[in-house]
Motif scaffolding. Structure first.
Motif, short mmCIF file in Angstrom:
data_model
loop_
_atom_site.label_atom_id
_atom_site.label_comp_id
_atom_site.label_asym_id
_atom_site.label_seq_id
_atom_site.Cartn_x
_atom_site.Cartn_y
_atom_site.Cartn_z
N VAL A 37 0.84 -1.20 0.00
CA VAL A 37 0.00 0.00 0.00
C VAL A 37 0.87 1.25 0.00
O VAL A 37 1.76 1.39 0.86
N ASN A 38 0.62 2.13 -0.96
CA ASN A 38 1.31 3.43 -0.96
C ASN A 38 0.54 4.38 -0.06
O ASN A 38 -0.66 4.61 -0.25
N GLN A 39 1.24 4.95 0.90
CA GLN A 39 0.58 5.74 1.93
C GLN A 39 0.57 7.24 1.63
O GLN A 39 0.09 8.03 2.46
N PRO B 78 -0.85 10.36 -0.73
CA PRO B 78 -2.00 10.63 -1.62
C PRO B 78 -1.59 10.73 -3.08
O PRO B 78 -0.56 11.34 -3.41
N GLY B 79 -2.40 10.09 -3.93
CA GLY B 79 -2.19 10.20 -5.38
C GLY B 79 -1.13 9.27 -5.94
O GLY B 79 -0.90 9.29 -7.16
N LYS B 80 -0.48 8.47 -5.11
CA LYS B 80 0.54 7.55 -5.61
C LYS B 80 -0.01 6.13 -5.64
O LYS B 80 -0.77 5.72 -4.77
N ALA B 81 0.41 5.38 -6.65
CA ALA B 81 -0.15 4.04 -6.89
C ALA B 81 0.47 3.00 -5.98
O ALA B 81 1.65 3.08 -5.61
N ASP B 82 -0.34 2.00 -5.62
CA ASP B 82 0.16 0.86 -4.88
C ASP B 82 1.06 0.00 -5.78
O ASP B 82 0.98 0.07 -7.01
N ARG B 83 1.88 -0.81 -5.15
CA ARG B 83 2.67 -1.79 -5.90
C ARG B 83 1.98 -3.14 -5.77
O ARG B 83 1.66 -3.57 -4.65
N LYS B 84 1.78 -3.83 -6.91
CA LYS B 84 1.02 -5.07 -6.89
C LYS B 84 1.73 -6.17 -7.66
O LYS B 84 2.35 -5.91 -8.69
N ASP C 240 13.02 4.48 0.86
CA ASP C 240 12.87 5.90 0.52
C ASP C 240 11.44 6.35 0.82
O ASP C 240 10.52 6.09 0.06
N GLU C 241 11.26 7.04 1.93
CA GLU C 241 9.91 7.40 2.37
C GLU C 241 9.23 8.42 1.45
O GLU C 241 8.01 8.56 1.48
N SER C 242 10.00 9.09 0.62
CA SER C 242 9.39 10.03 -0.33
C SER C 242 8.58 9.31 -1.39
O SER C 242 7.73 9.91 -2.06
N LYS C 243 8.81 8.01 -1.56
CA LYS C 243 8.07 7.23 -2.55
C LYS C 243 6.77 6.66 -1.99
O LYS C 243 5.93 6.17 -2.75
N GLY C 244 6.60 6.70 -0.68
CA GLY C 244 5.32 6.35 -0.08
C GLY C 244 5.14 4.92 0.34
O GLY C 244 4.13 4.58 0.96
N TRP C 245 6.10 4.03 0.05
CA TRP C 245 5.94 2.63 0.44
C TRP C 245 6.11 2.47 1.95
O TRP C 245 5.48 1.59 2.56
N LYS C 246 6.96 3.29 2.53
CA LYS C 246 7.16 3.29 3.97
C LYS C 246 7.05 4.73 4.45
O LYS C 246 7.78 5.61 3.96
N VAL D 294 4.84 0.14 7.27
CA VAL D 294 4.63 -0.54 5.99
C VAL D 294 3.34 -1.34 6.08
O VAL D 294 3.09 -2.01 7.10
N ILE D 295 2.53 -1.28 5.02
CA ILE D 295 1.26 -2.01 4.98
C ILE D 295 1.26 -2.95 3.78
O ILE D 295 1.40 -2.50 2.64
N ILE D 296 1.11 -4.23 4.07
CA ILE D 296 1.06 -5.24 3.01
C ILE D 296 -0.30 -5.93 3.07
O ILE D 296 -0.71 -6.43 4.13
N ARG D 297 -1.00 -5.94 1.95
CA ARG D 297 -2.33 -6.56 1.87
C ARG D 297 -2.30 -7.66 0.82
O ARG D 297 -1.71 -7.50 -0.26
N ILE D 298 -2.95 -8.78 1.11
CA ILE D 298 -3.05 -9.86 0.13
C ILE D 298 -4.51 -10.25 -0.04
O ILE D 298 -5.17 -10.65 0.94
N ALA D 299 -5.01 -10.11 -1.25
CA ALA D 299 -6.36 -10.57 -1.60
C ALA D 299 -6.27 -12.00 -2.08
O ALA D 299 -5.42 -12.34 -2.92
#
Length: 266
Positions: free
Chosen positions: A150-152, A154-160, A193-199, A204-209
């Protein structure tokens, strides 16, 4: 000598005729070759064969998601994991989704196998490994899953990373897995790199569907009759022959003219 189509009631056939024939009798009698097509045959070719019975095979499915929220990423062990070594792994508590029990495992220092090249091991050391661990009771559970970092911001895409098909079970075999995932899910430098939003704020938030599939089941039912419009091919061909509509060629027998169509004559 040329080609011509002649009519006898609703029947058309293809043959040869002397273009200098003097009357219509010669036009019809000069051709005695076997018929290649009958309009009834042509009409039949356009009507689909009715389906009387249908067998449908499907599998029931369940879908759910689990989420691992790590509030102190920098505190996780960072050793690189070789093979099945336990060091460097961090697992969530057991969670439930899609009617089964699961854990999410992260390896911040990456994971490689003993038989891999030194170059590949060094590459994997630069990546974070994320995997889905099965802790349920099934011996062979067909599954698909989607891992999302999860990208934390605003406006940045999650990594999947998507896994469209894997079978989980209690024991590892060539085709069944107790754990499955992505060994190069994301470069560790990108995640750090926290500027990228992953952390963000070391979180860090990891979700699995997860979607699981039951056994295949078959049902047989009588097919609903399909609507088949009546064929008008025979009548349409007869009409354009008589009317000369869209005619682009003419055949003559004596003084009599017969409008025709090049496409049909071919």
């Amino acid at each position: 000598v040329g080609e011509v189509w002649w009519t006898d009631g609703a029947i058309f056939s293809k043959g040869l005729v002397n273009s200098h024939a003097t009357d219509s009798r010669e036009l019809t009698t000069a051709h005695q070759a076997p018929r290649h097509w009958h309009t009834a045959d042509m009409a039949m070719a356009t009507v689909p064969i009715p389906v009387e019975s249908v067998c449908e095979m499907n599998a029931s499915s369940k879908t759910g998601a689990i989420e691992f929220r790590i509030g102190a990423w920098s505190a996780l062990p960072s050793e690189h994991v070789m093979g099945g070594a336990p060091q460097g792994r961090t697992k969530s508590e057991t969670m439930q989704a899609a009617g089964e029990k699961w854990q999410i495992e992260v390896v911040p220092g990456g994971c490689s196998m003993p038989d891999e090249s030194e170059e590949e091991v060094e590459r994997l050391k630069e990546h974070v490994t994320v995997s889905l661990a099965y802790t349920g009771d099934s011996e062979a559970l067909r599954t698909k899953y989607l891992i999302t970092l999860v990208n934390q911001l605003p406006g940045k895409a999650d990594r999947k990373v998507d896994e469209p098909g894997v079978t989980f079970g209690q024991v590892n075999t060539d085709t069944i897995f107790t754990q499955h995932g992505s060994r190069d899910f994301i470069k560790r430098s990108d995640l750090q790199d926290e500027s990228k939003g992953w952390k963000v704020n070391d979180r860090v938030i990891i979700r699995i569907a997860i979607t699981t599939f039951g056994d295949l089941e078959s049902t047989v039912a009588t097919a609903a009759p399909a609507f088949a419009p009546p064929s008008t091919l025979s009548a349409d061909l007869k009409r354009i022959l008589k009317s000369g509509e869209a005619s682009d060629i003419a055949l003559y027998c004596g003084q009599r003219e017969f409008p025709a169509h090049r496409l049909v004559l071919r």
